[in-house]
Design a protein around this motif. Structure first.
Motif, PDB file in Angstrom:
ATOM      1  N   THR A 297      35.558  67.185  15.258  1.00 44.14           N
ATOM      2  CA  THR A 297      36.939  66.831  15.591  1.00 44.14           C
ATOM      3  C   THR A 297      37.298  65.406  15.170  1.00 44.14           C
ATOM      4  OG1 THR A 297      36.826  68.324  17.475  1.00 44.14           O
ATOM      5  CG2 THR A 297      38.631  66.758  17.461  1.00 44.14           C
ATOM      6  N   LEU A 298      36.427  64.449  15.441  1.00 46.71           N
ATOM      7  CA  LEU A 298      36.716  63.061  15.090  1.00 46.71           C
ATOM      8  C   LEU A 298      36.776  62.851  13.581  1.00 46.71           C
ATOM      9  CD1 LEU A 298      34.638  61.101  17.740  1.00 46.71           C
ATOM     10  CD2 LEU A 298      37.110  61.405  17.634  1.00 46.71           C
ATOM     11  N   GLU A 299      35.897  63.519  12.849  1.00 37.88           N
ATOM     12  CA  GLU A 299      35.908  63.406  11.392  1.00 37.88           C
ATOM     13  C   GLU A 299      37.178  64.023  10.814  1.00 37.88           C
ATOM     14  OE1 GLU A 299      31.120  63.541  10.467  1.00 37.88           O
ATOM     15  OE2 GLU A 299      32.218  65.418  10.696  1.00 37.88           O
ATOM     16  N   ILE A 300      37.597  65.151  11.374  1.00 37.78           N
ATOM     17  CA  ILE A 300      38.841  65.784  10.930  1.00 37.78           C
ATOM     18  C   ILE A 300      40.015  64.859  11.205  1.00 37.78           C
ATOM     19  CG2 ILE A 300      40.483  67.635  11.474  1.00 37.78           C
ATOM     20  CD1 ILE A 300      38.115  69.533  11.645  1.00 37.78           C
ATOM     21  N   GLN A 301      40.057  64.260  12.379  1.00 37.39           N
ATOM     22  CA  GLN A 301      41.143  63.352  12.733  1.00 37.39           C
ATOM     23  C   GLN A 301      41.197  62.168  11.770  1.00 37.39           C
ATOM     24  OE1 GLN A 301      41.049  61.925  16.757  1.00 37.39           O
ATOM     25  NE2 GLN A 301      42.755  60.547  16.450  1.00 37.39           N
ATOM     26  N   SER A 302      40.066  61.568  11.497  1.00 39.77           N
ATOM     27  CA  SER A 302      40.011  60.424  10.600  1.00 39.77           C
ATOM     28  C   SER A 302      40.454  60.793   9.185  1.00 39.77           C
ATOM     29  CB  SER A 302      38.588  59.869  10.582  1.00 39.77           C
ATOM     30  OG  SER A 302      38.465  58.856   9.637  1.00 39.77           O
ATOM     31  N   SER A 303      39.950  61.898   8.683  1.00 39.10           N
ATOM     32  CA  SER A 303      40.296  62.335   7.328  1.00 39.10           C
ATOM     33  C   SER A 303      41.772  62.703   7.219  1.00 39.10           C
ATOM     34  CB  SER A 303      39.423  63.534   6.940  1.00 39.10           C
ATOM     35  OG  SER A 303      39.765  63.979   5.657  1.00 39.10           O
ATOM     36  N   LEU A 304      42.286  63.382   8.220  1.00 40.56           N
ATOM     37  CA  LEU A 304      43.687  63.786   8.215  1.00 40.56           C
ATOM     38  C   LEU A 304      44.607  62.558   8.315  1.00 40.56           C
ATOM     39  CD1 LEU A 304      45.315  66.324   7.971  1.00 40.56           C
ATOM     40  CD2 LEU A 304      45.236  66.592  10.430  1.00 40.56           C
ATOM     41  N   GLU A 305      44.266  61.596   9.155  1.00 47.77           N
ATOM     42  CA  GLU A 305      45.051  60.366   9.235  1.00 47.77           C
ATOM     43  C   GLU A 305      45.044  59.634   7.899  1.00 47.77           C
ATOM     44  OE1 GLU A 305      43.612  58.052  12.514  1.00 47.77           O
ATOM     45  OE2 GLU A 305      44.472  59.413  14.003  1.00 47.77           O
ATOM     46  N   HIS A 306      43.899  59.626   7.231  1.00 52.11           N
ATOM     47  CA  HIS A 306      43.792  58.975   5.917  1.00 52.11           C
ATOM     48  C   HIS A 306      44.748  59.602   4.913  1.00 52.11           C
ATOM     49  CE1 HIS A 306      41.912  58.878   1.844  1.00 52.11           C
ATOM     50  NE2 HIS A 306      41.962  57.585   2.107  1.00 52.11           N
ATOM     51  N   VAL A 307      44.739  60.912   4.793  1.00 53.94           N
ATOM     52  CA  VAL A 307      45.595  61.580   3.800  1.00 53.94           C
ATOM     53  C   VAL A 307      47.068  61.492   4.202  1.00 53.94           C
ATOM     54  CG1 VAL A 307      45.515  63.970   4.649  1.00 53.94           C
ATOM     55  CG2 VAL A 307      45.650  63.530   2.207  1.00 53.94           C
ATOM     56  N   LEU A 308      47.373  61.462   5.487  1.00 55.09           N
ATOM     57  CA  LEU A 308      48.767  61.321   5.929  1.00 55.09           C
ATOM     58  C   LEU A 308      49.297  59.913   5.665  1.00 55.09           C
ATOM     59  CD1 LEU A 308      48.685  63.368   9.245  1.00 55.09           C
ATOM     60  CD2 LEU A 308      49.742  64.030   7.073  1.00 55.09           C
ATOM     61  N   LYS A 309      48.421  58.908   5.738  1.00 54.94           N
ATOM     62  CA  LYS A 309      48.831  57.547   5.374  1.00 54.94           C
ATOM     63  C   LYS A 309      49.167  57.485   3.891  1.00 54.94           C
ATOM     64  CE  LYS A 309      46.197  55.109   8.889  1.00 54.94           C
ATOM     65  NZ  LYS A 309      45.019  54.275   9.152  1.00 54.94           N
ATOM     66  N   ILE A 310      48.368  58.136   3.065  1.00 55.61           N
ATOM     67  CA  ILE A 310      48.633  58.177   1.631  1.00 55.61           C
ATOM     68  C   ILE A 310      49.966  58.879   1.359  1.00 55.61           C
ATOM     69  CG2 ILE A 310      47.851  59.096  -0.596  1.00 55.61           C
ATOM     70  CD1 ILE A 310      44.974  58.873   0.511  1.00 55.61           C
ATOM     71  N   ALA A 311      50.252  59.934   2.128  1.00 53.26           N
ATOM     72  CA  ALA A 311      51.496  60.691   1.964  1.00 53.26           C
ATOM     73  C   ALA A 311      52.705  59.949   2.535  1.00 53.26           C
ATOM     74  CB  ALA A 311      51.367  62.060   2.633  1.00 53.26           C
ATOM     75  N   LYS A 312      52.465  58.854   3.241  1.00 55.19           N
ATOM     76  CA  LYS A 312      53.520  58.026   3.822  1.00 55.19           C
ATOM     77  C   LYS A 312      54.429  58.811   4.778  1.00 55.19           C
ATOM     78  CE  LYS A 312      53.407  54.936  -0.047  1.00 55.19           C
ATOM     79  NZ  LYS A 312      53.980  54.558  -1.308  1.00 55.19           N
ATOM     80  N   VAL A 313      53.815  59.506   5.733  1.00 60.71           N
ATOM     81  CA  VAL A 313      54.589  60.246   6.727  1.00 60.71           C
ATOM     82  C   VAL A 313      54.690  59.531   8.064  1.00 60.71           C
ATOM     83  CG1 VAL A 313      54.085  62.486   5.686  1.00 60.71           C
ATOM     84  CG2 VAL A 313      52.650  61.643   7.514  1.00 60.71           C
ATOM     85  N   PHE A 314      53.962  58.415   8.216  1.00 65.57           N
ATOM     86  CA  PHE A 314      54.053  57.654   9.458  1.00 65.57           C
ATOM     87  C   PHE A 314      55.172  56.639   9.364  1.00 65.57           C
ATOM     88  CE2 PHE A 314      49.386  58.697   9.629  1.00 65.57           C
ATOM     89  CZ  PHE A 314      49.493  59.549  10.705  1.00 65.57           C
ATOM     90  N   ASN A 315      55.942  56.482  10.456  1.00 70.76           N
ATOM     91  CA  ASN A 315      57.046  55.523  10.433  1.00 70.76           C
ATOM     92  C   ASN A 315      56.625  54.134  10.894  1.00 70.76           C
ATOM     93  OD1 ASN A 315      56.864  55.917  13.179  1.00 70.76           O
ATOM     94  ND2 ASN A 315      58.803  56.988  13.374  1.00 70.76           N
ATOM     95  N   LYS A 316      55.379  53.965  11.327  1.00 68.29           N
ATOM     96  CA  LYS A 316      54.836  52.646  11.632  1.00 68.29           C
ATOM     97  C   LYS A 316      53.323  52.670  11.439  1.00 68.29           C
ATOM     98  CE  LYS A 316      54.873  53.559  16.607  1.00 68.29           C
ATOM     99  NZ  LYS A 316      55.339  53.089  17.895  1.00 68.29           N
ATOM    100  N   LYS A 317      52.730  51.496  11.445  1.00 73.97           N
ATOM    101  CA  LYS A 317      51.290  51.381  11.186  1.00 73.97           C
ATOM    102  C   LYS A 317      50.484  52.122  12.230  1.00 73.97           C
ATOM    103  CE  LYS A 317      50.327  48.162   7.936  1.00 73.97           C
ATOM    104  NZ  LYS A 317      49.479  48.328   6.840  1.00 73.97           N
TER     105      LYS A 317
END
Length: 112
Positions: free
Chosen positions: A90-110
């Motif tokens: 679960t933690l590895e999935i969370q980390s990897s998914l957050e990484h790719v979502l940051k690249i996709a620029k879907v977060f509205n803040k850091k």
């Protein structure tokens, strides 16, 4: 996750694949599409039967989006799990998914 936050129709998936932008890392591919009619994001998840128990994997992906629900820009988002995600916890999935979502620029803040 509530129905309003889900992408279910095949026509919606196809439109996002065709018109959206994609980014990827080793474990996930993320397609994003700016839908002007939305006030919040919508999520579609695609996990192959080859990856094993898709129900569990879908739940882990959805849970990560629930955690960041208020930080995600109003877009249509499709997450496709790749073969290496099969052996992750679960933690590895969370980390990897957050990484790719940051690249996709879907977060509205850091996100830390």
């Amino acid at each position: 996750m509530e129905k309003a936050y889900r992408i279910k129709r095949n026509s919606d998936f196809q439109a996002i694949y065709k018109n959206g932008k994609s980014v990827a890392n080793r474990q996930f591919v993320v397609y994003t599409y700016k839908n002007r009619d939305l006030k919040h994001f919508r999520l579609g998840i695609s996990v192959s039967k080859k990856l094993g128990n898709a129900v569990t994997r879908n739940r882990m992906i959805r849970e990560n989006f629930k955690v960041h629900k208020q930080n995600i820009i109003a877009k249509d988002i499709i997450v496709i799990a790749r073969q290496p995600a099969k052996d992750m916890n679960t933690l590895e999935i969370q980390s990897s998914l957050e990484h790719v979502l940051k690249i996709a620029k879907v977060f509205n803040k850091k996100i830390k």
